[in-house]
Design an enzyme around this catalytic site. Structure first.
Site, PDB file in Angstrom:
ATOM      1  N   GLY A 275       0.853  -1.193   0.000  1.00  0.00           N
ATOM      2  CA  GLY A 275       0.000   0.000   0.000  1.00  0.00           C
ATOM      3  C   GLY A 275       0.881   1.233   0.000  1.00  0.00           C
ATOM      4  O   GLY A 275       1.112   1.893  -1.008  1.00  0.00           O
ATOM      5  N   ARG A 276       1.448   1.477   1.195  1.00  0.00           N
ATOM      6  CA  ARG A 276       2.223   2.696   1.424  1.00  0.00           C
ATOM      7  C   ARG A 276       3.354   2.893   0.399  1.00  0.00           C
ATOM      8  O   ARG A 276       3.570   4.002  -0.075  1.00  0.00           O
ATOM      9  CB  ARG A 276       2.824   2.601   2.828  1.00  0.00           C
ATOM     10  CG  ARG A 276       3.418   3.875   3.338  1.00  0.00           C
ATOM     11  CD  ARG A 276       4.142   3.647   4.663  1.00  0.00           C
ATOM     12  NE  ARG A 276       3.440   2.855   5.617  1.00  0.00           N
ATOM     13  CZ  ARG A 276       2.678   3.336   6.604  1.00  0.00           C
ATOM     14  NH1 ARG A 276       2.554   4.623   6.754  1.00  0.00           N
ATOM     15  NH2 ARG A 276       2.066   2.525   7.438  1.00  0.00           N
ATOM     16  N   ARG A 312      -2.503  11.052  10.797  1.00  0.00           N
ATOM     17  CA  ARG A 312      -1.322  10.268  11.162  1.00  0.00           C
ATOM     18  C   ARG A 312      -0.455  10.909  12.254  1.00  0.00           C
ATOM     19  O   ARG A 312      -0.064  10.219  13.200  1.00  0.00           O
ATOM     20  CB  ARG A 312      -0.478   9.933   9.924  1.00  0.00           C
ATOM     21  CG  ARG A 312      -1.266   9.170   8.840  1.00  0.00           C
ATOM     22  CD  ARG A 312      -0.384   8.592   7.756  1.00  0.00           C
ATOM     23  NE  ARG A 312       0.410   7.500   8.263  1.00  0.00           N
ATOM     24  CZ  ARG A 312       1.681   7.596   8.567  1.00  0.00           C
ATOM     25  NH1 ARG A 312       2.331   8.726   8.371  1.00  0.00           N
ATOM     26  NH2 ARG A 312       2.323   6.559   9.064  1.00  0.00           N
ATOM     27  N   CYS A 342     -10.853  21.779  17.309  1.00  0.00           N
ATOM     28  CA  CYS A 342     -10.833  22.148  18.726  1.00  0.00           C
ATOM     29  C   CYS A 342     -10.302  21.009  19.585  1.00  0.00           C
ATOM     30  O   CYS A 342     -11.042  20.401  20.363  1.00  0.00           O
ATOM     31  CB  CYS A 342     -12.229  22.555  19.150  1.00  0.00           C
ATOM     32  SG  CYS A 342     -12.757  23.957  18.192  1.00  0.00           S
ATOM     33  N   GLU A 343      -9.059  20.676  19.396  1.00  0.00           N
ATOM     34  CA  GLU A 343      -8.386  19.644  20.199  1.00  0.00           C
ATOM     35  C   GLU A 343      -6.901  19.967  20.198  1.00  0.00           C
ATOM     36  O   GLU A 343      -6.344  20.295  19.139  1.00  0.00           O
ATOM     37  CB  GLU A 343      -8.523  18.257  19.554  1.00  0.00           C
ATOM     38  CG  GLU A 343      -9.918  17.752  19.495  1.00  0.00           C
ATOM     39  CD  GLU A 343     -10.004  16.271  19.842  1.00  0.00           C
ATOM     40  OE1 GLU A 343      -9.078  15.735  20.483  1.00  0.00           O
ATOM     41  OE2 GLU A 343     -11.023  15.687  19.478  1.00  0.00           O
TER      42      GLU A 343
END
Ligand code: LLP
Length: 425
Positions: A275-276, A312, A342-343
């Protein structure tokens, strides 16, 4: 190797200036290079040319139908883990005979669709799953082709969230128990055993864990064959790492060369599920600086992309190189690059030394082609962003930016909540 480069103070994707696309489609957006994708696929495929093999691109890394289509047209198959990925793979024109289906939690309707489509094989992750597939296949008058996903108990030496081949992980069937499971499988009438499967983890930057796993699988294959259980396919999963920062993963040809040598004369068709390594460095995230601010001894660069667009860094502490799309050659600054969510966990980089960024600047978040868009969400009611594919001198929007109406698609205000006029949404 990829086709993103900086030339005369402008970042280019192939023959197109990134700035031009940003001006046309707005920010943020994912940007992919067709030439890079093709090249990565071809290099990987070519590395296994000496042996019979199928490269099944792992759709979870990037499931846009245009990306899947690009790899399918190079001859690739698809590795799926859900009915949704099966739908996408077929929509993109995948040959069902090159689709492999893994996953610990396959639902009955997903199994039916895969049997209907005539996929190459199910990678079985539990004995109960085997029984369910046997029953469903029987009901459909079919035989289900399967491999058992064996958990070889090797440490891939990667981030704990993305390591899968250890005893403690939920994946596959413990290698010691697998012979027994194969025996039971061979007694099931609607199951056709055709192979062995394993996948040990992701972003693996050393060959040793792959070879350790292969060694164990070879022993299992010998035992299976002694009992007359056929093994035509050996699926080695995905997992080959890429360079985000300073990692030095093996080149696909070294990875393939070592596998081919260690496998010896196994007489199998290899299945690979990369995949990557195919798509990671074929894509970037382009974002615009909204504001900059400093307090105490900290600088913040606030951008219009957030953890909902690329999770990620927040989820795994992953590093993505960030660079200006139009470098000015100014001074440097140490800053946290943060999104609008907002975190406090909403960041793309922490304590990063970057060229001084100003409001309105465009930044490129590199190596974002894998597990970028596919892990995006609508958190904070942020529409998911556009995806764009560059080919030579042109570019194509391969996924529209979502509109606000997409945010409420499928939501309903029930009658009892209607206002006095009967008005709902
Ligand atoms: N095959 C199976 C059965 C898998 O579970 C995976 C990835 C692959 C193939 C593809 O692995 P790759 O070649 O891409 O390493 N979201 C995480 C990665 C999770 C990987 C899950 N499985 C990240 O962003 O790093």
């Amino acid at each position: 190797m990829n086709f993103f480069h900086v030339h005369e103070n402008e970042m280019w994707c192939e023959e197109v200036p990134v700035r031009r696309i940003a001006e046309d489609v707005g920010t943020p957006f994912y940007l992919y290079s067709y030439r890079t994708l093709k090249r990565h696929y071809q290099v990987f495929d070519e590395a296994f040319r000496q042996v019979p093999h199928i490269v099944c691109f792992s759709a979870k890394a990037n499931s846009n139908v245009a990306i899947l289509r690009t790899l399918i047209s190079e001859g690739g198959g698809i590795d799926i883990v859900s009915g949704g990925e099966l739908f996408r793979a077929l929509k993109a024109g995948a040959d069902p005979r090159k689709i492999v289906y893994s996953g610990v939690g396959k639902r009955e309707e997903e199994i039916v669709s895969a049997l209907d489509a005539g996929i190459l094989m199910f990678n079985i992750e539990s004995f109960q799953e085997l029984e369910v597939i046997d029953r469903i296949a029987g009901g459909m008058g079919k035989k289900a082709p399967i491999a058992i996903r064996v958990n070889p108990d090797v440490d891939p030496m990667t981030h704990p969230h993305i390591s899968t081949g250890l005893k403690e992980n939920k994946f596959g069937i413990n290698i010691e128990k697998s012979l027994d499971t194969y025996r039971k499988a061979s007694s099931l009438k609607h199951i056709d055993i055709i192979g062995v499967d394993c996948h040990i983890g992701s972003q693996i930057t050393d060959i040793t864990p792959f070879l350790d796993a292969l060694e164990r699988l070879k022993k299992l294959i010998t035992l299976l064959r002694q009992e007359g259980i056929p093994v035509h396919y050996l699926d080695l999963g995905g997992g080959l790492g890429i360079t985000y920062n300073l990692e030095t993963p093996p080149h696909p040809s070294d990875y393939a060369g070592a596998i081919i040598e260690r496998a010896g004369d196994l007489g199998v068709t290899f299945i690979l599920e990369p995949g990557r390594v195919i798509v990671g460095n074929a894509g970037i995230l382009v974002t615009r600086v909204l504001y900059t601010k400093s307090h105490e001894d900290k600088n913040f660069i606030i951008i219009d992309a957030g953890m909902n667009d690329l999770i990620r860094p927040s989820l795994y502490g992953s590093y993505h190189f960030i660079q200006p799309v139009s470098p000015r050659g100014d001074g440097k600054v140490q800053a946290d690059v943060v999104g609008p969510i907002c975190e406090s966990g909403d960041f793309l980089a922490k304590k990063r030394i970057l060229p001084d960024a100003r409001r309105g600047d465009l930044l490129a978040v590199m190596s974002a082609g894998a597990y970028g868009f596919t892990m995006a969400s609508n958190y904070n009611s942020r529409p998911r962003i556009a995806e764009v594919l560059v080919r030579d001198g042109g570019y194509f929007v391969i996924r529209d930016r979502e509109a606000y109406r997409d945010l409420v698609r499928g939501e309903h205000i029930p009658d009892f909540l209607a206002d006095g006029t009967g008005k709902k949404l």
